[in-house]
Design a protein around this motif. Structure first.
Motif, PDB file in Angstrom:
ATOM      1  N   PRO A 169      72.412 -14.360  55.204  1.00  0.00           N
ATOM      2  CA  PRO A 169      72.873 -12.916  54.365  1.00  0.00           C
ATOM      3  C   PRO A 169      73.767 -12.321  55.311  1.00  0.00           C
ATOM      4  N   PRO A 170      75.130 -11.728  54.850  1.00  0.00           N
ATOM      5  CA  PRO A 170      75.970 -11.063  55.749  1.00  0.00           C
ATOM      6  C   PRO A 170      75.211  -9.726  56.183  1.00  0.00           C
ATOM      7  N   ALA A 171      75.617  -9.281  57.472  1.00  0.00           N
ATOM      8  CA  ALA A 171      75.383  -8.132  58.153  1.00  0.00           C
ATOM      9  C   ALA A 171      75.583  -6.756  57.224  1.00  0.00           C
ATOM     10  N   SER A 172      74.855  -5.950  57.121  1.00  0.00           N
ATOM     11  CA  SER A 172      75.021  -4.763  56.618  1.00  0.00           C
ATOM     12  C   SER A 172      76.036  -4.086  57.042  1.00  0.00           C
ATOM     13  N   PRO A 173      77.282  -3.560  56.764  1.00  0.00           N
ATOM     14  CA  PRO A 173      78.486  -2.724  57.634  1.00  0.00           C
ATOM     15  C   PRO A 173      77.723  -1.347  57.781  1.00  0.00           C
ATOM     16  N   SER A 174      78.395  -0.994  58.867  1.00  0.00           N
ATOM     17  CA  SER A 174      78.208   0.485  59.681  1.00  0.00           C
ATOM     18  C   SER A 174      78.697   1.264  58.539  1.00  0.00           C
ATOM     19  N   ARG A 175      78.409   2.411  58.578  1.00  0.00           N
ATOM     20  CA  ARG A 175      78.799   3.538  58.028  1.00  0.00           C
ATOM     21  C   ARG A 175      80.494   3.820  57.981  1.00  0.00           C
ATOM     22  N   GLY A 180      85.985   3.720  51.956  1.00  0.00           N
ATOM     23  CA  GLY A 180      85.971   5.318  51.766  1.00  0.00           C
ATOM     24  C   GLY A 180      85.069   5.926  52.655  1.00  0.00           C
ATOM     25  N   ALA A 181      84.734   5.261  53.660  1.00  0.00           N
ATOM     26  CA  ALA A 181      83.755   6.132  54.562  1.00  0.00           C
ATOM     27  C   ALA A 181      84.358   6.078  56.000  1.00  0.00           C
ATOM     28  N   GLU A 182      85.837   6.015  56.079  1.00  0.00           N
ATOM     29  CA  GLU A 182      86.350   5.852  57.585  1.00  0.00           C
ATOM     30  C   GLU A 182      86.122   7.134  58.258  1.00  0.00           C
ATOM     31  N   GLU A 183      86.075   8.339  57.683  1.00  0.00           N
ATOM     32  CA  GLU A 183      85.991   9.609  57.968  1.00  0.00           C
ATOM     33  C   GLU A 183      84.872  10.093  57.338  1.00  0.00           C
ATOM     34  N   PRO A 185      82.219  13.201  55.815  1.00  0.00           N
ATOM     35  CA  PRO A 185      82.558  14.352  55.050  1.00  0.00           C
ATOM     36  C   PRO A 185      83.064  15.701  55.587  1.00  0.00           C
ATOM     37  N   PRO A 186      83.773  16.469  55.098  1.00  0.00           N
ATOM     38  CA  PRO A 186      84.452  17.482  55.736  1.00  0.00           C
ATOM     39  C   PRO A 186      83.132  18.405  56.681  1.00  0.00           C
ATOM     40  N   ALA A 187      82.111  18.320  55.806  1.00  0.00           N
ATOM     41  CA  ALA A 187      80.898  19.350  56.560  1.00  0.00           C
ATOM     42  C   ALA A 187      80.403  18.746  57.874  1.00  0.00           C
ATOM     43  N   LEU A 188      80.793  17.631  58.018  1.00  0.00           N
ATOM     44  CA  LEU A 188      80.187  17.027  59.037  1.00  0.00           C
ATOM     45  C   LEU A 188      81.385  17.298  60.548  1.00  0.00           C
ATOM     46  N   LEU A 189      82.475  17.512  60.089  1.00  0.00           N
ATOM     47  CA  LEU A 189      83.630  17.850  61.060  1.00  0.00           C
ATOM     48  C   LEU A 189      83.588  19.255  61.875  1.00  0.00           C
ATOM     49  N   VAL A 190      83.333  19.150  63.034  1.00  0.00           N
ATOM     50  CA  VAL A 190      83.476  20.459  63.788  1.00  0.00           C
ATOM     51  C   VAL A 190      84.845  21.070  64.083  1.00  0.00           C
ATOM     52  N   TYR A 210      76.725  10.046  62.754  1.00  0.00           N
ATOM     53  CA  TYR A 210      77.115   9.812  61.246  1.00  0.00           C
ATOM     54  C   TYR A 210      78.186   8.319  61.249  1.00  0.00           C
ATOM     55  N   ARG A 211      79.036   8.503  62.287  1.00  0.00           N
ATOM     56  CA  ARG A 211      80.215   7.767  62.337  1.00  0.00           C
ATOM     57  C   ARG A 211      79.586   6.461  63.070  1.00  0.00           C
ATOM     58  N   ALA A 212      78.373   6.604  63.510  1.00  0.00           N
ATOM     59  CA  ALA A 212      77.926   5.298  64.138  1.00  0.00           C
ATOM     60  C   ALA A 212      76.779   4.575  63.131  1.00  0.00           C
ATOM     61  N   GLY A 213      76.650   5.028  62.135  1.00  0.00           N
ATOM     62  CA  GLY A 213      75.765   4.608  61.089  1.00  0.00           C
ATOM     63  C   GLY A 213      74.191   4.981  61.480  1.00  0.00           C
ATOM     64  N   ASP A 214      73.928   5.704  62.521  1.00  0.00           N
ATOM     65  CA  ASP A 214      72.514   6.328  62.788  1.00  0.00           C
ATOM     66  C   ASP A 214      72.326   7.484  61.890  1.00  0.00           C
TER      67      ASP A 214
END
Length: 281
Positions: A169-175, A180-183, A185-190, A210-214
């Protein structure tokens, strides 16, 4: 061995061999359980020996031999006019074999002249040398064809098993790899002034995880930020975004409602209302 005879099956004392020409055109249509019979059919074993060596059920093996004979893949080796082996249809060997064993009558035209005994022995050896050589060459050709057929069968079986093995099975991509999840959401940007260094570090940790998928680590960092200052809507908004990404719709709705409660006209209020509308049960 069973005493029940199948009229379509060959006799138990018949010797069978593979016809390479017929086998090459039917390799892919022969079931795997019949390969053992083909590998044993070397032109020397009888049907009884084939049944004992294949390890198959006797009735099924006899039926398979009958089908292979009918398809021409198996033949009954017979003795040719010069003593060489050749492939004959089932039953032909029984009709021709006695003729090969009939001795020449005395005084026939093939008998050597009685007045030259030394030449008779020499001529007899010379007459037999050619057929024996041709017979040995024919045996080598048939043996090589059987080996090549066995290799082709093994390759076919291997290819079938390779096709039967499902791909991993293909590996699940990280976040960060999801469309559509390259960045985040605005609430997470400092992007706004933090009330304290600890609060700013907690929000920065939320964005990095969040960027690392954790997502579990990002949720823990969100709760650390809201614990430091629960009056800031960005911390609750970030918690709702993380829980929404993790599939926790109930938790995400509660966090968005808390963000609107502390900052009803804050910079993230419009997004919180839009997400609440989408999460409405």
């Amino acid at each position: 061995m069973s005493d029940v005879e199948d009229p379509a099956a060959p006799p138990l004392d018949a010797v069978l061999a593979v016809d390479p020409a017929a086998l090459s055109g039917k390799l892919l249509s022969i079931p795997d359980e019949e390969n053992a019979l083909l590998r044993l059919a070397d032109g020397r074993r009888t049907v009884k020996e084939l049944l004992e060596g294949s390890g198959l059920d006797e009735r099924l093996a006899l039926a398979a031999l009958g089908r292979l004979l009918a398809a021409g893949v198996l033949r009954v080796p017979s003795r040719g006019p010069e003593g060489a082996d050749w492939f004959a249809a089932p039953g032909a060997a029984a009709a021709e074999e006695p003729e090969a064993e009939v001795a020449e009558p005395a005084g026939s035209e093939f008998a050597p002249p009685p007045e030259s005994p030394p030449d008779v022995a020499f001529q007899g050896d010379a007459a037999q040398e050619g057929p024996e050589r041709r017979g040995r060459a024919r045996v080598w050709v048939v043996g090589a064809a059987v080996v090549i057929g066995a290799l082709l069968l093994a390759g076919t079986v291997w290819a079938r098993r390779q096709r039967a093995v499902p791909p991993p099975p293909p590996a699940s991509p990280s976040r960060a790899e999801r469309p559509g999840a390259e960045e985040p959401p605005p609430a997470l940007l400092v992007t706004e002034t933090a009330p304290s260094t600890a609060y700013g570090e907690a929000m920065a940790d939320v964005e990095a995880r969040y960027r690392a998928g954790d997502l579990a680590g990002a949720e823990a960092a969100c709760r650390r930020a809201t614990g430091l200052d629960p009056s800031i809507g960005a911390g609750w908004m970030a918690l709702g975004e993380v829980q929404l990404a993790a599939g926790n719709r109930v938790g995400a709705r509660a966090a968005f409602e808390r963000s609107l409660a502390v900052e009803p006209e804050g910079r993230h209020a419009a997004r919180a209302r839009a997400l609440l509308e989408r999460l409405r049960p």
